[in-house]
Design a protein around this motif. Structure first.
Motif, PDB file in Angstrom:
ATOM      1  N   TYR A 183       8.677  -2.168  -1.990  1.00 26.30           N
ATOM      2  CA  TYR A 183       7.305  -1.865  -2.746  1.00 26.30           C
ATOM      3  C   TYR A 183       7.264  -0.209  -1.106  1.00 26.30           C
ATOM      4  O   TYR A 183       7.418   0.221  -0.316  1.00 26.30           O
ATOM      5  CB  TYR A 183       6.348  -2.303  -2.510  1.00 26.30           C
ATOM      6  CG  TYR A 183       5.493  -2.789  -1.736  1.00 26.30           C
ATOM      7  CD1 TYR A 183       4.817  -1.883  -1.234  1.00 26.30           C
ATOM      8  CD2 TYR A 183       6.095  -3.540  -0.824  1.00 26.30           C
ATOM      9  CE1 TYR A 183       3.726  -1.928  -0.408  1.00 26.30           C
ATOM     10  CE2 TYR A 183       5.184  -4.152   0.427  1.00 26.30           C
ATOM     11  CZ  TYR A 183       3.974  -3.450   1.259  1.00 26.30           C
ATOM     12  OH  TYR A 183       3.579  -3.621   1.569  1.00 26.30           O
TER      13      TYR A 183
ATOM     14  N   SER B  58       3.767   5.044 -10.408  1.00 26.79           N
ATOM     15  CA  SER B  58       4.091   5.925 -11.652  1.00 26.79           C
ATOM     16  C   SER B  58       4.707   7.132 -11.132  1.00 26.79           C
ATOM     17  O   SER B  58       5.520   7.635 -10.043  1.00 26.79           O
ATOM     18  CB  SER B  58       2.662   6.343 -11.956  1.00 26.79           C
ATOM     19  OG  SER B  58       2.947   6.644 -13.355  1.00 26.79           O
ATOM     20  N   SER B  59       5.699   6.997 -12.102  1.00 27.31           N
ATOM     21  CA  SER B  59       6.264   8.026 -12.023  1.00 27.31           C
ATOM     22  C   SER B  59       6.211   9.428 -11.880  1.00 27.31           C
ATOM     23  O   SER B  59       6.297  10.663 -12.264  1.00 27.31           O
ATOM     24  CB  SER B  59       7.997   8.083 -13.292  1.00 27.31           C
ATOM     25  OG  SER B  59       7.279   7.714 -14.782  1.00 27.31           O
TER      26      SER B  59
ATOM     27  N   ALA C  62       7.880   0.241  -7.344  1.00 25.42           N
ATOM     28  CA  ALA C  62       7.570   1.892  -7.854  1.00 25.42           C
ATOM     29  C   ALA C  62       6.701   1.841  -8.258  1.00 25.42           C
ATOM     30  O   ALA C  62       5.653   1.037  -8.990  1.00 25.42           O
ATOM     31  CB  ALA C  62       8.894   2.515  -8.704  1.00 25.42           C
TER      32      ALA C  62
ATOM     33  N   THR D 240       8.135  10.505  -6.152  1.00 29.85           N
ATOM     34  CA  THR D 240       8.880   9.015  -5.406  1.00 29.85           C
ATOM     35  C   THR D 240       9.475   8.397  -5.830  1.00 29.85           C
ATOM     36  O   THR D 240      11.117   8.020  -5.988  1.00 29.85           O
ATOM     37  CB  THR D 240       8.298   7.731  -5.001  1.00 29.85           C
ATOM     38  OG1 THR D 240       7.082   9.410  -3.337  1.00 29.85           O
ATOM     39  CG2 THR D 240       8.018   6.430  -3.995  1.00 29.85           C
ATOM     40  N   TYR D 241       9.227   8.121  -7.674  1.00 24.49           N
ATOM     41  CA  TYR D 241      10.216   7.135  -8.548  1.00 24.49           C
ATOM     42  C   TYR D 241      11.880   7.856  -8.375  1.00 24.49           C
ATOM     43  O   TYR D 241      12.583   7.345  -8.173  1.00 24.49           O
ATOM     44  CB  TYR D 241       9.827   6.541 -10.102  1.00 24.49           C
ATOM     45  CG  TYR D 241      10.639   6.255 -10.483  1.00 24.49           C
ATOM     46  CD1 TYR D 241      10.406   4.877 -10.552  1.00 24.49           C
ATOM     47  CD2 TYR D 241      10.959   7.066 -11.881  1.00 24.49           C
ATOM     48  CE1 TYR D 241      11.126   4.558 -11.817  1.00 24.49           C
ATOM     49  CE2 TYR D 241      12.174   6.901 -12.729  1.00 24.49           C
ATOM     50  CZ  TYR D 241      11.595   5.380 -12.761  1.00 24.49           C
ATOM     51  OH  TYR D 241      12.170   4.096 -13.642  1.00 24.49           O
ATOM     52  N   GLN D 242      11.578   9.325  -8.713  1.00 26.96           N
ATOM     53  CA  GLN D 242      12.553   9.979  -9.081  1.00 26.96           C
ATOM     54  C   GLN D 242      13.661  10.457  -7.515  1.00 26.96           C
ATOM     55  O   GLN D 242      14.519   9.839  -8.226  1.00 26.96           O
ATOM     56  CB  GLN D 242      12.225  11.620  -8.986  1.00 26.96           C
ATOM     57  CG  GLN D 242      13.347  12.433  -9.730  1.00 26.96           C
ATOM     58  CD  GLN D 242      14.459  11.760 -10.950  1.00 26.96           C
ATOM     59  OE1 GLN D 242      13.593  11.178 -12.164  1.00 26.96           O
ATOM     60  NE2 GLN D 242      15.575  12.411 -10.769  1.00 26.96           N
TER      61      GLN D 242
ATOM     62  N   TYR E  42      12.750  -2.752  -6.447  1.00 30.10           N
ATOM     63  CA  TYR E  42      12.070  -1.509  -5.951  1.00 30.10           C
ATOM     64  C   TYR E  42      10.881  -1.513  -6.744  1.00 30.10           C
ATOM     65  O   TYR E  42      11.188  -1.797  -8.138  1.00 30.10           O
ATOM     66  CB  TYR E  42      12.639  -0.627  -5.532  1.00 30.10           C
ATOM     67  CG  TYR E  42      11.579   0.434  -5.726  1.00 30.10           C
ATOM     68  CD1 TYR E  42      11.012   0.180  -4.369  1.00 30.10           C
ATOM     69  CD2 TYR E  42      12.217   1.763  -6.873  1.00 30.10           C
ATOM     70  CE1 TYR E  42      10.313   2.006  -3.943  1.00 30.10           C
ATOM     71  CE2 TYR E  42      10.554   3.054  -5.909  1.00 30.10           C
ATOM     72  CZ  TYR E  42      10.176   3.157  -5.115  1.00 30.10           C
ATOM     73  OH  TYR E  42       9.116   3.210  -4.972  1.00 30.10           O
TER      74      TYR E  42
ATOM     75  N   ASN F  62       2.015   1.306  -4.074  1.00 31.58           N
ATOM     76  CA  ASN F  62       1.145  -0.196  -5.341  1.00 31.58           C
ATOM     77  C   ASN F  62       0.652  -0.370  -4.461  1.00 31.58           C
ATOM     78  O   ASN F  62      -0.101  -0.283  -3.264  1.00 31.58           O
ATOM     79  CB  ASN F  62       2.587  -0.872  -4.851  1.00 31.58           C
ATOM     80  CG  ASN F  62       3.845  -0.771  -5.742  1.00 31.58           C
ATOM     81  OD1 ASN F  62       3.747  -1.359  -7.043  1.00 31.58           O
ATOM     82  ND2 ASN F  62       4.806   0.045  -5.238  1.00 31.58           N
TER      83      ASN F  62
ATOM     84  N   GLN G 221       6.089  12.546  -1.090  1.00 29.14           N
ATOM     85  CA  GLN G 221       6.700  11.166  -1.230  1.00 29.14           C
ATOM     86  C   GLN G 221       7.750  10.427  -0.487  1.00 29.14           C
ATOM     87  O   GLN G 221       8.465  11.584   0.558  1.00 29.14           O
ATOM     88  CB  GLN G 221       7.110  11.621  -2.292  1.00 29.14           C
ATOM     89  CG  GLN G 221       8.846  12.782  -2.171  1.00 29.14           C
ATOM     90  CD  GLN G 221       9.094  13.294  -3.999  1.00 29.14           C
ATOM     91  OE1 GLN G 221       8.200  13.629  -4.845  1.00 29.14           O
ATOM     92  NE2 GLN G 221      10.769  13.379  -4.161  1.00 29.14           N
TER      93      GLN G 221
END
Length: 113
Positions: free
Chosen positions: A8, A90-91, A88, A96-98, A86, A12, A64
């Motif tokens: 994570y 929020s995009s 994640a 970070t998600y990307q 993983y 989170n 990020q």
């Protein structure tokens, strides 16, 4: 559950120290405050962070988790024969998600979720 690795990032809201208790990896974002960089959850904990906020008028910025950090981490566990989960943030709130998705797509494995 030995073949599953949970990862994570600090977006989170997991309780502190959960990673050590359950062998979960945390990938820290970088907090930049007054020209100094801190790895969230590593170099600075929540109490220290909120004290800095209370004691100063400056607002910190964040950076990020990088593509390379994700790629190296994912590859490490896939090579160990683990399925990677993983969790994640929020995009919409961070790139970070990307970064995680780019790394996942560059690894030849169906074992990253």
């Amino acid at each position: 559950m030995n073949n599953i690795k949970i990862i994570y990032d600090t977006m989170n809201d997991l309780p502190e120290n959960i990673d050590g208790k359950y062998d979960i990896d945390m990938l820290p974002t970088t907090i930049i405050f007054q020209g100094k960089e801190y790895k969230a959850g590593v170099d600075i904990d929540n109490d220290e962070f909120y004290k800095l906020l209370r004691d100063n008028k400056e607002i910190p910025t964040t950076s990020q988790v990088t593509y390379m950090t994700f790629k190296e981490t994912f590859e490490k566990y896939v090579k160990e024969g683990k399925k990677v989960l993983y969790m994640a943030g929020s995009s919409k709130g961070s790139g970070t998600y990307q970064s995680a998705m780019l790394a996942k797509n560059d690894i030849e494995s169906d074992d990253i979720y």
